[in-house]
Design a protein around this motif. Structure first.
Motif, mmCIF file in Angstrom:
data_model
loop_
_atom_site.group_PDB
_atom_site.id
_atom_site.type_symbol
_atom_site.label_atom_id
_atom_site.label_comp_id
_atom_site.label_asym_id
_atom_site.label_seq_id
_atom_site.Cartn_x
_atom_site.Cartn_y
_atom_site.Cartn_z
ATOM 1 N N UNK A 580 0.802 -1.227 0.000
ATOM 2 C CA UNK A 580 0.000 0.000 0.000
ATOM 3 C C UNK A 580 0.834 1.275 0.000
ATOM 4 N N UNK A 581 1.940 1.265 0.719
ATOM 5 C CA UNK A 581 2.831 2.428 0.795
ATOM 6 C C UNK A 581 4.261 1.964 0.582
ATOM 7 N N UNK A 582 5.161 2.865 0.155
ATOM 8 C CA UNK A 582 6.572 2.471 0.026
ATOM 9 C C UNK A 582 7.098 1.985 1.382
ATOM 10 N N UNK A 583 7.427 0.711 1.438
ATOM 11 C CA UNK A 583 7.835 0.073 2.697
ATOM 12 C C UNK A 583 9.063 -0.775 2.455
ATOM 13 N N UNK A 584 10.043 -0.649 3.317
ATOM 14 C CA UNK A 584 11.248 -1.470 3.225
ATOM 15 C C UNK A 584 11.236 -2.479 4.364
ATOM 16 N N UNK A 585 11.471 -3.737 4.013
ATOM 17 C CA UNK A 585 11.541 -4.808 5.007
ATOM 18 C C UNK A 585 13.004 -5.194 5.155
ATOM 19 N N UNK A 603 30.661 -11.329 11.877
ATOM 20 C CA UNK A 603 30.148 -10.759 10.636
ATOM 21 C C UNK A 603 28.715 -10.308 10.869
ATOM 22 N N UNK A 604 28.430 -9.061 10.528
ATOM 23 C CA UNK A 604 27.074 -8.523 10.621
ATOM 24 C C UNK A 604 26.554 -8.293 9.211
ATOM 25 N N UNK A 605 25.317 -8.715 8.966
ATOM 26 C CA UNK A 605 24.723 -8.545 7.637
ATOM 27 C C UNK A 605 23.339 -7.929 7.772
ATOM 28 N N UNK A 606 23.006 -7.097 6.816
ATOM 29 C CA UNK A 606 21.685 -6.486 6.750
ATOM 30 C C UNK A 606 21.163 -6.666 5.328
ATOM 31 N N UNK A 607 19.964 -7.236 5.189
ATOM 32 C CA UNK A 607 19.329 -7.390 3.884
ATOM 33 C C UNK A 607 18.040 -6.591 3.880
ATOM 34 N N UNK A 608 17.689 -6.029 2.724
ATOM 35 C CA UNK A 608 16.498 -5.182 2.650
ATOM 36 C C UNK A 608 15.790 -5.372 1.319
ATOM 37 N N UNK A 609 14.464 -5.327 1.361
ATOM 38 C CA UNK A 609 13.659 -5.456 0.148
ATOM 39 C C UNK A 609 13.760 -4.180 -0.679
ATOM 40 N N UNK A 610 13.467 -4.331 -1.983
ATOM 41 C CA UNK A 610 13.648 -3.204 -2.894
ATOM 42 C C UNK A 610 12.403 -2.850 -3.681
ATOM 43 N N UNK A 611 11.290 -3.543 -3.433
ATOM 44 C CA UNK A 611 10.092 -3.238 -4.209
ATOM 45 C C UNK A 611 8.836 -3.593 -3.422
ATOM 46 N N UNK A 615 10.276 -9.148 -3.197
ATOM 47 C CA UNK A 615 10.903 -10.314 -3.829
ATOM 48 C C UNK A 615 12.348 -10.062 -4.224
ATOM 49 N N UNK A 616 12.780 -8.802 -4.195
ATOM 50 C CA UNK A 616 14.168 -8.481 -4.535
ATOM 51 C C UNK A 616 14.835 -7.883 -3.304
ATOM 52 N N UNK A 617 16.071 -8.270 -3.070
ATOM 53 C CA UNK A 617 16.777 -7.826 -1.864
ATOM 54 C C UNK A 617 18.193 -7.379 -2.194
ATOM 55 N N UNK A 618 18.680 -6.458 -1.410
ATOM 56 C CA UNK A 618 20.083 -6.035 -1.460
ATOM 57 C C UNK A 618 20.700 -6.297 -0.088
ATOM 58 N N UNK A 619 22.021 -6.347 -0.047
ATOM 59 C CA UNK A 619 22.706 -6.685 1.205
ATOM 60 C C UNK A 619 23.806 -5.698 1.528
ATOM 61 N N UNK A 641 21.247 0.956 2.293
ATOM 62 C CA UNK A 641 20.108 0.234 1.736
ATOM 63 C C UNK A 641 18.913 1.149 1.497
ATOM 64 N N UNK A 642 18.778 2.196 2.291
ATOM 65 C CA UNK A 642 17.737 3.188 2.008
ATOM 66 C C UNK A 642 18.040 3.893 0.680
#
Length: 881
Positions: A580-585, A603-611, A615-619, A641-642
């Protein structure tokens, strides 16, 4: 005093969920029917000299037995092995007392230069009074969780553990018995254990009881153990030669092991193994004291009239210039194996612990017979009663979401059954094009002929095309390489060959592996990710002979997302919060060095959705000093990631849903305060007025909660609860917003639900919205056609952490316990190593696993390059890969 279990107040539960079908399940919790009526008295205990908890317990038990009728006034206090003692009444000695304890020699201590003392001083001091009424107010949501409540829960925990700690081998909250021990490879055996923990739940205290297992050294002749460590059938097989590498392997395994000698009649002394001699018993000489030397074998024959049967084996050194032949040594029972398990041992451990739900439930009930709560003198004295019936709790089974594939599919939409589906009659939502690729087989042609490999490739290509990928190049070049040779050079050659054959930049290298070992796989990933910058897909040679459609389909799923495709997506009505709104998971995780590893980096990792489809993620990745759970450079990771989200979508996220893995209850407050601040700081660094609403949820898999279905219609084919089973009452926090969600179908054994605990929420989630969203996201894991056990961004973060450890030999955890490097890796060296790899890693890993369009890849490359420059300027920053 540090409480082992901490609860802090975060988001309150707004109400219960209503979505789904209602049912009842059994949970491995047992109700505390009656809590202690009287307040509990807490004492501080100091035992000198300072010794390990195992010996502390012996000292305390001797003190308790000797003083029960006097200084203790008939009381049976309980003790945690370190500092804390609890009693059901005030002690006659008043606020403080000092007692001497003489621990008789029981032969338990090894002979050596540092024998534990026998005379101890026990100092006891009253600390305070634990008010049970305050705990009851907290359980019934009429009061906050005070320090008194935490101490009361700790006291109950120590109370239920005290008697088992006297009778059995104890490891933290579990105790283990040799009954039913199963032989293990390498001279080890698995012992069945039982875990128990006092847990505050809605309106009552519960005891969580579960199975556990750990590895112990097999008791008995040391020679037999050495034979098994080296994988021989009998000790006679060792006569053929005991090489130096054999000696090193054995020494690593048995160093520190406690043994008992057997060559002296009437007395058996105890020792601890320091090392092995480099020479055999017949060639190891020592000074007799008169200036002459004699070898160990001859000495034993002359001194003890014992001719050694295995004089060709090295001796064990138990202290300076004291040598014992292996055959006069017996391994003492009850010694836990603390080293990392090798591949075969890990497989055996999984088989031992893998038990179907009904079998596990029955064994838990058997554990209650051993715990014997009804006849426990300590519980009775405190006035505490525990039910022997497993708790029956309310549950709901959430509805299955609608999954979409490409519109041209025969079955373009479906609702998976039992949390799984297949690719039959389906085409991936967005199919990638594969034009430039090659095959590298790390298998000899004698074992795997070219025709067999090409036959497998034909089946794989056909499957990929049937599922929507476009593969114009159906005959990629094939090369072979020695898996023990120069892997990097081989990969570079096959990469060049792929480019020359297709006249285009290589997209992927298909690697055929001879086995499931980690070292080869790790090196392939290191080279492809950080040296060449190309995706790789590994397959096992076992699947070549008769390629199965299902296996090829699974490989196709992985290849498609690595090449920029998208496999499937959910109907937007099932993820309205995101659509419904631009949302990043976001999903975050920190992985730490394995126990016993020489390197000290996490090791610290952060993954985030892009759409809007999630279904698409960056790290984004950092390394930080080992053991630090707080993500040190989270602000910069979130900022990256933002930016990537904005560059991909053209809009800033208005909402952030942040799932955080790897945090224990005792770390909730610290992680929340530090990491929420970091997320806020990242947003404001991009724009002063940018303040998206944040929800912060901790995701926990390392717990001992298990569910057992009661109604057959809510049971899957493995006997587990159905995917989508959610529990939010009865065994959850008294009033905070948490729930258990079992989102996946059982494969084998008893499924473990995931525990979600909301610590911070500006998006005004109610139970239904967050439970349903978390469950539906579990259908979007790109690498398989199954709902997975936790939300994909957290799953991806864990994968990224694992992959990052392959990128530096100093961080790689690929060696088995038999192959330690022996050198400590410094933080700075690892940092420098990973800095060289960071740009290519970000480009290859993100592009080939998560991104699906070239514009996004271009943006990622620019972002990676700018961050790399920042690291060059400021060496204090953690590494961005």
């Amino acid at each position: 005093m540090e409480a082992p279990f901490a609860i802090t107040e975060f988001v309150k539960r707004h109400g219960l969920g209503h979505e789904g079908s209602r049912t009842r399940v059994r949970a491995n919790f047992f109700e505390v029917i009656t809590l202690p009526v009287n307040d509990i008295i807490q004492y501080d205990v100091i035992i000198t000299p300072d010794v390990p908890p195992r010996l502390n317990r012996k000292v305390f038990n001797k003190f308790s037995e000797s003083n029960r009728g006097g200084a203790l006034g008939g009381a049976r206090p309980v003790y945690d092995g370190r500092k804390n003692m609890f009693a059901h009444k005030d002690m006659p000695f008043g606020n403080a007392g000092t007692f001497d304890v003489n621990l008789e020699e029981d032969g338990a201590a090894p002979v050596g230069s540092k024998r534990p003392p026998r005379l101890f001083t026990v100092k006891i001091k009253k600390v305070g009074v634990i008010r049970i009424e305050e705990l009851l107010r907290f359980l019934n949501a009429r009061g906050s969780c005070t320090a008194n409540c935490l101490t009361a829960i700790m006291a109950l925990d120590i109370l239920i553990h005290h008697e088992p700690s006297i009778l059995y081998n104890t490891v933290r909250k579990s105790f283990f018995t040799p009954q039913g021990a199963r032989p293990f490879s390498g001279g080890m055996e698995v012992w069945q254990g039982y875990y128990q923990s006092a847990r505050p739940t809605t309106g009552r205290m519960m005891i969580n009881v579960d199975l556990s297992a750990t590895v112990f050294y097999e008791a008995g002749p040391l020679v037999q153990m050495v034979t098994k460590i080296l994988g021989r059938r009998s000790p006679d097989d060792l006569r053929r030669g005991f090489l130096d590498k054999d000696r090193q392997k054995v020494e690593r395994t048995i160093k520190g092991l406690r043994i008992r000698d057997n060559h002296l009649s009437g007395r058996k002394r105890r020792f601890k193994i320091e090392r092995l001699t480099p020479t055999s018993a017949s060639n190891t000489q020592f000074d007799r004291g008169d200036g002459s030397n004699i070898d160990v074998a001859t000495y034993f024959y002359q001194q003890h009239n014992r001719r050694l049967n295995h004089a060709y084996l090295p001796c064990v050194v138990v202290r300076k210039n004291v040598y014992l032949p292996m055959e006069v040594c017996d391994v003492i029972e009850g010694q836990r194996y603390m080293r990392k398990l090798n591949g075969k041992q890990t497989d055996n451990m999984i088989k031992f612990t893998c038990q179907q739900p009904q079998q596990r439930a029955n064994k838990i009930r058997q554990g209650l017979d051993i715990l014997n709560y009804r006849n426990n003198e300590y519980l009775r004295q405190f006035g505490m009663q525990i039910s022997t019936e497993m708790a029956m709790v309310n549950a709901r089974v959430l509805p299955t979401p609608l999954l979409h594939y490409h519109p041209s599919s025969t079955e373009a939409s479906l609702r998976p059954k039992l949390g799984q589906w297949n690719l039959r009659d389906k085409k991936v939502a967005t199919g990638a094009t594969l034009g430039s690729w090659s095959i590298l087989a790390f298998v000899d042609e004698e074992k795997l002929r070219d025709q067999i490999i090409l036959g497998f490739v034909r089946e794989l290509v056909n499957t990929c095309q049937e599922t929507g990928m476009n593969i114009p190049n159906k005959n990629p070049p094939l090369m072979r390489a020695n898996h023990q040779g120069t892997i990097e050079e081989s990969l570079k050659k096959v990469w060049i060959k792929a480019g020359n054959a297709a006249k285009a930049q290589p997209q992927i290298i298909l690697c055929i592996l001879p086995n499931k070992g980690v070292p080869l796989y790790a090196e392939i990933k290191r080279v492809c990710d950080t040296v060449i910058g190309v995706a790789s897909q590994c397959v096992q040679c076992d699947h070549m002979e008769k390629p199965k459609k299902q296996y090829c389909a699974n490989v196709c799923l992985k290849m498609n997302v690595k090449l920029g495709g998208m496999n499937s997506f959910l109907n937007p009505t099932h993820i309205p919060f995101i659509a419904d709104k631009p949302t990043i998971v976001m999903g975050a995780d920190v992985t730490h060095p394995a126990p016993g590893k020489s390197e000290r980096t996490s090791v610290a990792a952060l993954c985030a959705s892009l759409d809007a489809k999630a279904s698409r993620y960056a790290a984004s990745i950092r390394i930080q000093s080992g053991g630090t759970e707080i993500i040190v450079d989270l602000a910069n990771m979130v900022k990256e990631l933002l930016k990537t989200f904005y560059q991909t979508c053209g809009r800033k996220p208005e909402r952030i849903l942040f799932y955080r893995d790897g945090v224990s209850e005792g770390q909730f407050k610290q992680v929340l305060e530090k990491e929420i601040y970091a997320i806020r700081a990242a947003c404001q660094a991009l724009e002063e007025t940018y303040k998206p609403n944040i929800t912060f949820v901790v995701v926990q898999k390392r717990h001992h909660t298990r569910f057992f279905p009661i109604e057959k219609r809510y049971t899957d084919r493995t006997g587990n609860c159905l995917p989508g089973t959610v529990v939010e009452t009865d065994i959850t926090h008294p009033f905070e917003f948490d729930f258990y969600l079992q989102s996946h179908a059982g494969l084998q054994g008893t499924s473990r639900p995931t525990h979600y605990h909301v610590l911070f929420d500006e998006n005004d989630f109610d139970a239904d919205k967050l439970q349903t969203l978390s469950y539906n996201l579990c259908y979007l894991y790109a690498r398989c056609t199954r709902a997975v056990s936790l939300v994909p961004p957290v799953y991806y973060a864990d994968l990224v952490c694992t992959r990052a450890r392959f990128h530096s030999p100093l961080m790689s955890d690929t060696e088995s316990s038999e192959e330690g490097t022996g050198a400590a890796a410094t933080f700075g060296v690892v940092k420098q190593e990973l800095q060289r790899n960071s740009l290519l890693f970000l480009k290859s890993l993100i592009k080939h696993i998560y991104y699906r369009n070239e514009d996004a890849i271009q943006s990622a490359s620019v972002l990676a390059n700018s961050n790399l420059n920042e690291i060059d300027q400021d060496d204090e920053n953690d590494i961005n890969e």
